[in-house]
Design a protein around this motif. Structure first.
Motif, PDB file in Angstrom:
ATOM      1  N   LYS A 187     -13.095  20.595 -16.313  1.00  0.00           N
ATOM      2  CA  LYS A 187     -13.312  20.031 -17.893  1.00  0.00           C
ATOM      3  C   LYS A 187     -12.038  19.814 -18.650  1.00  0.00           C
ATOM      4  CE  LYS A 187     -17.596  22.610 -18.266  1.00  0.00           C
ATOM      5  NZ  LYS A 187     -18.445  23.735 -18.930  1.00  0.00           N
ATOM      6  N   LEU A 188     -11.384  20.714 -18.670  1.00  0.00           N
ATOM      7  CA  LEU A 188      -9.815  20.629 -19.241  1.00  0.00           C
ATOM      8  C   LEU A 188      -9.050  19.478 -18.591  1.00  0.00           C
ATOM      9  CD1 LEU A 188      -7.621  21.262 -21.161  1.00  0.00           C
ATOM     10  CD2 LEU A 188      -6.883  23.066 -19.483  1.00  0.00           C
ATOM     11  N   THR A 189      -8.879  19.424 -17.434  1.00  0.00           N
ATOM     12  CA  THR A 189      -8.177  18.098 -16.611  1.00  0.00           C
ATOM     13  C   THR A 189      -8.832  16.944 -16.982  1.00  0.00           C
ATOM     14  OG1 THR A 189      -9.046  19.034 -14.427  1.00  0.00           O
ATOM     15  CG2 THR A 189      -6.823  19.674 -15.034  1.00  0.00           C
ATOM     16  N   LEU A 190     -10.072  16.793 -17.023  1.00  0.00           N
ATOM     17  CA  LEU A 190     -10.789  15.598 -17.165  1.00  0.00           C
ATOM     18  C   LEU A 190     -10.535  15.131 -18.515  1.00  0.00           C
ATOM     19  CD1 LEU A 190     -12.859  13.441 -16.403  1.00  0.00           C
ATOM     20  CD2 LEU A 190     -14.588  14.897 -17.525  1.00  0.00           C
ATOM     21  N   ARG A 191     -10.406  16.096 -19.783  1.00  0.00           N
ATOM     22  CA  ARG A 191     -10.200  15.454 -20.994  1.00  0.00           C
ATOM     23  C   ARG A 191      -9.045  15.139 -21.001  1.00  0.00           C
ATOM     24  NH1 ARG A 191     -12.795  19.203 -25.296  1.00  0.00           N
ATOM     25  NH2 ARG A 191     -10.710  18.693 -26.276  1.00  0.00           N
ATOM     26  N   ILE A 192      -7.730  15.881 -20.267  1.00  0.00           N
ATOM     27  CA  ILE A 192      -6.600  15.348 -20.394  1.00  0.00           C
ATOM     28  C   ILE A 192      -6.170  13.873 -19.600  1.00  0.00           C
ATOM     29  CG2 ILE A 192      -4.133  15.917 -19.305  1.00  0.00           C
ATOM     30  CD1 ILE A 192      -4.958  19.003 -20.135  1.00  0.00           C
ATOM     31  N   ILE A 193      -7.035  13.856 -18.510  1.00  0.00           N
ATOM     32  CA  ILE A 193      -6.596  12.553 -17.990  1.00  0.00           C
ATOM     33  C   ILE A 193      -7.251  11.394 -18.654  1.00  0.00           C
ATOM     34  CG2 ILE A 193      -8.592  12.511 -16.267  1.00  0.00           C
ATOM     35  CD1 ILE A 193      -4.961  11.936 -15.339  1.00  0.00           C
ATOM     36  N   VAL A 194      -8.370  11.593 -19.196  1.00  0.00           N
ATOM     37  CA  VAL A 194      -9.158  10.588 -19.843  1.00  0.00           C
ATOM     38  C   VAL A 194      -8.273  10.072 -21.174  1.00  0.00           C
ATOM     39  CG1 VAL A 194     -11.162   9.743 -21.286  1.00  0.00           C
ATOM     40  CG2 VAL A 194     -11.356  10.890 -19.087  1.00  0.00           C
ATOM     41  N   LYS A 195      -7.717  11.185 -22.188  1.00  0.00           N
ATOM     42  CA  LYS A 195      -6.799  10.918 -23.053  1.00  0.00           C
ATOM     43  C   LYS A 195      -5.553  10.309 -22.869  1.00  0.00           C
ATOM     44  CE  LYS A 195      -6.162  11.238 -27.640  1.00  0.00           C
ATOM     45  NZ  LYS A 195      -6.797  10.612 -28.463  1.00  0.00           N
ATOM     46  N   ILE A 196      -4.968  10.614 -21.759  1.00  0.00           N
ATOM     47  CA  ILE A 196      -3.499  10.103 -21.365  1.00  0.00           C
ATOM     48  C   ILE A 196      -3.733   8.701 -20.694  1.00  0.00           C
ATOM     49  CG2 ILE A 196      -1.809  10.332 -19.729  1.00  0.00           C
ATOM     50  CD1 ILE A 196      -1.764  13.461 -20.292  1.00  0.00           C
ATOM     51  N   MET A 197      -4.601   8.680 -19.845  1.00  0.00           N
ATOM     52  CA  MET A 197      -4.834   7.392 -19.088  1.00  0.00           C
ATOM     53  C   MET A 197      -5.544   6.203 -19.707  1.00  0.00           C
ATOM     54  SD  MET A 197      -2.956   7.648 -16.280  1.00  0.00           S
ATOM     55  CE  MET A 197      -1.748   8.299 -17.187  1.00  0.00           C
ATOM     56  N   PHE A 198      -6.387   6.780 -20.726  1.00  0.00           N
ATOM     57  CA  PHE A 198      -7.325   5.619 -21.227  1.00  0.00           C
ATOM     58  C   PHE A 198      -7.715   5.718 -22.734  1.00  0.00           C
ATOM     59  CE2 PHE A 198      -9.351   7.302 -17.093  1.00  0.00           C
ATOM     60  CZ  PHE A 198      -8.764   6.149 -16.397  1.00  0.00           C
ATOM     61  N   GLY A 199      -6.675   6.706 -23.572  1.00  0.00           N
ATOM     62  CA  GLY A 199      -6.570   6.700 -24.775  1.00  0.00           C
ATOM     63  C   GLY A 199      -7.879   7.072 -25.675  1.00  0.00           C
ATOM     64  N   ARG A 200      -8.978   7.889 -24.966  1.00  0.00           N
ATOM     65  CA  ARG A 200     -10.247   8.116 -25.477  1.00  0.00           C
ATOM     66  C   ARG A 200     -10.566   9.778 -25.237  1.00  0.00           C
ATOM     67  NH1 ARG A 200     -15.334   8.979 -23.431  1.00  0.00           N
ATOM     68  NH2 ARG A 200     -17.026   7.927 -24.622  1.00  0.00           N
ATOM     69  N   ASN A 201     -11.100  10.123 -26.117  1.00  0.00           N
ATOM     70  CA  ASN A 201     -11.618  11.662 -25.994  1.00  0.00           C
ATOM     71  C   ASN A 201     -12.919  11.725 -25.166  1.00  0.00           C
ATOM     72  OD1 ASN A 201      -9.451  12.855 -27.543  1.00  0.00           O
ATOM     73  ND2 ASN A 201     -10.263  11.745 -29.577  1.00  0.00           N
ATOM     74  N   VAL A 202     -13.013  12.744 -24.309  1.00  0.00           N
ATOM     75  CA  VAL A 202     -14.270  13.131 -23.797  1.00  0.00           C
ATOM     76  C   VAL A 202     -15.040  13.940 -24.738  1.00  0.00           C
ATOM     77  CG1 VAL A 202     -15.131  14.400 -21.784  1.00  0.00           C
ATOM     78  CG2 VAL A 202     -13.043  13.022 -21.536  1.00  0.00           C
ATOM     79  N   LEU A 203     -16.289  13.776 -24.867  1.00  0.00           N
ATOM     80  CA  LEU A 203     -17.323  14.708 -25.590  1.00  0.00           C
ATOM     81  C   LEU A 203     -17.539  15.862 -25.019  1.00  0.00           C
ATOM     82  CD1 LEU A 203     -19.334  11.952 -27.311  1.00  0.00           C
ATOM     83  CD2 LEU A 203     -17.448  12.737 -28.238  1.00  0.00           C
ATOM     84  N   ASP A 204     -17.765  17.256 -25.547  1.00  0.00           N
ATOM     85  CA  ASP A 204     -18.249  18.363 -24.617  1.00  0.00           C
ATOM     86  C   ASP A 204     -19.389  18.136 -23.930  1.00  0.00           C
ATOM     87  OD1 ASP A 204     -15.852  19.594 -25.642  1.00  0.00           O
ATOM     88  OD2 ASP A 204     -17.037  20.558 -27.281  1.00  0.00           O
ATOM     89  N   SER A 205     -20.561  16.988 -24.402  1.00  0.00           N
ATOM     90  CA  SER A 205     -21.590  16.701 -23.936  1.00  0.00           C
ATOM     91  C   SER A 205     -21.352  16.005 -22.692  1.00  0.00           C
ATOM     92  CB  SER A 205     -22.596  16.217 -24.953  1.00  0.00           C
ATOM     93  OG  SER A 205     -21.808  14.869 -25.272  1.00  0.00           O
ATOM     94  N   GLU A 206     -20.185  15.467 -22.561  1.00  0.00           N
ATOM     95  CA  GLU A 206     -20.186  14.574 -21.361  1.00  0.00           C
ATOM     96  C   GLU A 206     -19.473  15.159 -20.280  1.00  0.00           C
ATOM     97  OE1 GLU A 206     -18.977   9.932 -23.005  1.00  0.00           O
ATOM     98  OE2 GLU A 206     -17.597  11.628 -23.576  1.00  0.00           O
ATOM     99  N   SER A 207     -18.529  16.164 -20.641  1.00  0.00           N
ATOM    100  CA  SER A 207     -17.528  16.652 -19.690  1.00  0.00           C
ATOM    101  C   SER A 207     -18.458  17.407 -18.444  1.00  0.00           C
ATOM    102  CB  SER A 207     -16.695  17.645 -20.145  1.00  0.00           C
ATOM    103  OG  SER A 207     -17.389  18.883 -20.804  1.00  0.00           O
ATOM    104  N   GLU A 208     -19.471  17.976 -18.586  1.00  0.00           N
ATOM    105  CA  GLU A 208     -20.193  18.871 -17.462  1.00  0.00           C
ATOM    106  C   GLU A 208     -20.588  17.777 -16.621  1.00  0.00           C
ATOM    107  OE1 GLU A 208     -23.312  22.574 -16.756  1.00  0.00           O
ATOM    108  OE2 GLU A 208     -22.338  22.043 -18.779  1.00  0.00           O
ATOM    109  N   GLU A 209     -21.441  16.978 -17.126  1.00  0.00           N
ATOM    110  CA  GLU A 209     -22.027  15.854 -16.334  1.00  0.00           C
ATOM    111  C   GLU A 209     -20.985  15.103 -15.539  1.00  0.00           C
ATOM    112  OE1 GLU A 209     -24.645  11.721 -17.029  1.00  0.00           O
ATOM    113  OE2 GLU A 209     -24.018  12.803 -18.672  1.00  0.00           O
ATOM    114  N   LEU A 210     -19.873  14.831 -16.127  1.00  0.00           N
ATOM    115  CA  LEU A 210     -18.743  13.910 -15.266  1.00  0.00           C
ATOM    116  C   LEU A 210     -18.082  14.964 -14.281  1.00  0.00           C
ATOM    117  CD1 LEU A 210     -17.138  12.114 -18.295  1.00  0.00           C
ATOM    118  CD2 LEU A 210     -18.715  11.043 -16.504  1.00  0.00           C
ATOM    119  N   VAL A 211     -17.909  15.992 -14.464  1.00  0.00           N
ATOM    120  CA  VAL A 211     -17.256  16.897 -13.606  1.00  0.00           C
ATOM    121  C   VAL A 211     -18.198  17.099 -12.636  1.00  0.00           C
ATOM    122  CG1 VAL A 211     -16.923  19.358 -12.976  1.00  0.00           C
ATOM    123  CG2 VAL A 211     -16.012  18.195 -15.271  1.00  0.00           C
TER     124      VAL A 211
END
Length: 311
Positions: A136-160
């Motif tokens: 979840k943490l590395t997903l948040r980081i990669i989306v923010k760094i590479m795409f300039g967007r924040n990942v919502l907590d409600s999205e992270s588990e589904e995306l992982v």
């Protein structure tokens, strides 16, 4: 290239079944045989560092990514991870500015911010699955760094979960002589299809709603190749999917093993905490203990335990 090649004894089918049952033990046993082991039918397991460097670096143009890239391309298209030859060099040159030194300094700041924000909800005595948390943490980081967007907590588990299901099927199919066809409604295929659809939805959303700023997605949307042509929407999507799948899962695995090792040595943990608290503004490479610790974790628990190449 290393000349000494040892042929693995035993029946090929049994060797294959042993590998499927316990890949790590099988690879460890082949390493005991030699640095360059023939499995039969022109298949080899290579452990020797000099030979690996020749295959992956000095003579890389003589080898192809082969089956692994072919399988992954069904999910992420022809991005940096799956492209070959001229196409790969062309893409790499285009993306390289996103990894210049000044950009890395910006990324370091984002990594710290995202990590501090992520662990705000952690409490002493909490019980958490560290591998899930690191994903979840590395997903948040990669989306923010590479795409300039924040990942919502409600999205992270589904995306992982989506990334996990895609990697599970791809890794399994890579070493199957006859992978289960995608049209067969097995549970693994269903999870893979669902995960792929979810990630493609996210990739489309990221592209359509790309914010201004210094991030990879903005670079891809505005950059042009040397001949003046723009990058196609399909190629941009391939790069986005590559970063989503390959950009955070491998890092999360190494971090998970890092916490495992720290849990075995309270004194080492305390030493690293003290070093970080007193020097966190400095370059981590200058840390006397933290830098070497991370390097040792990468040596012991590399992000990918098997890399395939064909000739």
């Amino acid at each position: 290239m290393v000349k000494t090649v040892e042929k693995l004894s035993g029946i090929r089918l049994k060797n294959y079944l042993d590998f499927r049952k316990d890949p790590l033990t099988f690879l460890s046993q082949t390493r005991e045989v030699a640095g360059f082991v023939e499995l039969g039918a022109s298949s080899f397991v290579v452990h020797n560092p000099e030979a690996i460097r020749e295959i992956l670096v000095t003579q890389a143009s003589s080898f192809q990514k082969g089956a692994s890239a072919s399988l992954l391309s069904k999910t992420i298209g022809r991005g940096l991870l799956t492209s070959e030859g001229i196409e790969h060099r062309r893409q790499r040159k285009l993306i390289l500015p996103a990894f210049h030194k000044e950009m890395l300094e910006q990324y370091k700041r984002i990594i710290v911010e995202q990590t501090e924000e992520f662990i705000e909800s952690w409490r002493d005595q909490d019980e958490r699955c560290i591998s899930d948390e690191m994903m979840k943490l590395t997903l948040r980081i990669i989306v923010k760094i590479m795409f300039g967007r924040n990942v919502l907590d409600s999205e992270s588990e589904e995306l992982v979960d989506a990334v996990t299901h895609i990697i599970d099927k791809t890794a399994s199919d890579l070493f199957l002589p006859f992978p289960v066809p995608a049209f067969i409604p097995s549970s693994r295929n269903k999870r893979y299809t669902s995960g792929k659809e979810r990630l493609e939805e996210l990739a489309d959303l990221l592209i359509e709603q790309a914010p201004d700023g210094d991030h990879l997605l903005n670079l891809l949307l505005t950059a042009k190749y040397e001949d003046g042509s723009s990058i196609s929407r399909e190629e941009i999507k391939s790069h986005v999917l590559t970063m989503l799948i390959a950009g955070h899962e491998t890092t999360a695995n190494v971090l998970s093993w890092m916490w495992f090792e720290l849990s075995r040595s309270r004194s080492l943990e305390e030493e690293l905490v003290v070093e970080w608290q007193s020097n966190h503004q400095q370059n981590i490479k200058s840390f006397k203990q933290t830098g070497p610790f991370f390097k040792e974790m990468l040596r012991l628990y590399c992000g990918m335990d098997v890399i395939t190449r064909s000739n």
